[in-house]
Scaffold this motif. Structure first.
Motif, short mmCIF file in Angstrom:
data_model
loop_
_atom_site.label_atom_id
_atom_site.label_comp_id
_atom_site.label_asym_id
_atom_site.label_seq_id
_atom_site.Cartn_x
_atom_site.Cartn_y
_atom_site.Cartn_z
N HIS A 182 1.18 -4.74 12.31
CA HIS A 182 1.28 -4.24 10.72
C HIS A 182 0.09 -4.32 10.13
O HIS A 182 0.24 -4.09 8.85
N GLY A 183 -0.92 -4.81 10.62
CA GLY A 183 -2.30 -4.76 9.61
C GLY A 183 -2.27 -6.16 8.87
O GLY A 183 -3.16 -6.32 8.04
N HIS A 184 -1.53 -7.03 9.24
CA HIS A 184 -1.52 -8.59 8.44
C HIS A 184 -2.24 -9.53 9.36
O HIS A 184 -1.76 -9.60 10.53
N THR B 49 3.33 1.11 -2.86
CA THR B 49 2.87 1.15 -1.39
C THR B 49 1.24 0.86 -1.23
O THR B 49 0.64 0.26 -0.45
N GLN B 50 0.37 1.87 -2.07
CA GLN B 50 -1.04 1.95 -2.09
C GLN B 50 -1.39 0.36 -2.41
O GLN B 50 -2.34 -0.28 -1.99
N ALA C 47 -0.69 -2.26 0.23
CA ALA C 47 -1.79 -2.03 1.39
C ALA C 47 -3.07 -2.52 1.03
O ALA C 47 -3.88 -3.18 1.83
N HIS C 48 -3.55 -2.37 -0.40
CA HIS C 48 -4.97 -2.71 -0.72
C HIS C 48 -5.18 -4.44 -0.70
O HIS C 48 -6.03 -4.76 -0.32
N SER D 32 -2.99 -6.32 0.81
CA SER D 32 -2.28 -7.00 1.98
C SER D 32 -1.01 -7.74 1.50
O SER D 32 -0.67 -8.90 1.68
N ARG E 66 5.62 -4.48 -0.16
CA ARG E 66 5.94 -3.41 -1.42
C ARG E 66 7.11 -4.13 -2.38
O ARG E 66 6.94 -4.07 -3.44
#
Length: 113
Positions: free
Chosen positions: A56-58, A87-88, A91-92, A94, A97
């Motif tokens: 998940h990119g974490h 959301t953005q 993501a930026h 980490s 949401r």
């Protein structure tokens, strides 16, 4: 008793000096500051300790972050200045949401009331 924040500048200067001197040129702009913001701490930490990400990119290190009111307000101000949605922004930085939505509800709604 007054709560004090860690001296991140001294901590990261020692880490770079003793363990990662080759990364000093990448960190000069951040280390030259007198005060480290949350964004600075996240950025220098990512430079020194690049983390492998899960599906998940974490990174595993993400689970134990904490933010004070000043840090939250700085992140929400970044969102406003850069016209990002939740959301953005999540993501930026980490983040979740749901965390961003909770912060906005708690810190921004109480301002207008």
């Amino acid at each position: 008793m007054k709560k004090t924040n860690p001296d991140y500048k001294r901590i990261y200067e020692d880490i770079i000096t003793y363990k990662y001197p080759e990364k000093r040129p990448l960190c000069v702009s951040i280390l030259s500051k007198d005060f480290f913001s949350v964004k600075d701490v996240i950025k220098i930490n990512d430079i020194i300790f690049p983390q492998s990400k899960d599906a998940h990119g974490h990174s595993e290190n993400q689970k134990h972050r904490s933010y004070d009111k000043f840090a939250v307000m700085e992140i929400l101000d970044y969102q406003r200045k850069n016209k990002l949605n939740n959301t953005q922004l999540a993501a930026h930085f980490s983040l979740s949401r749901n965390t961003v939505a909770k912060w906005k509800k708690h810190f921004l709604k109480s301002r207008t009331a």
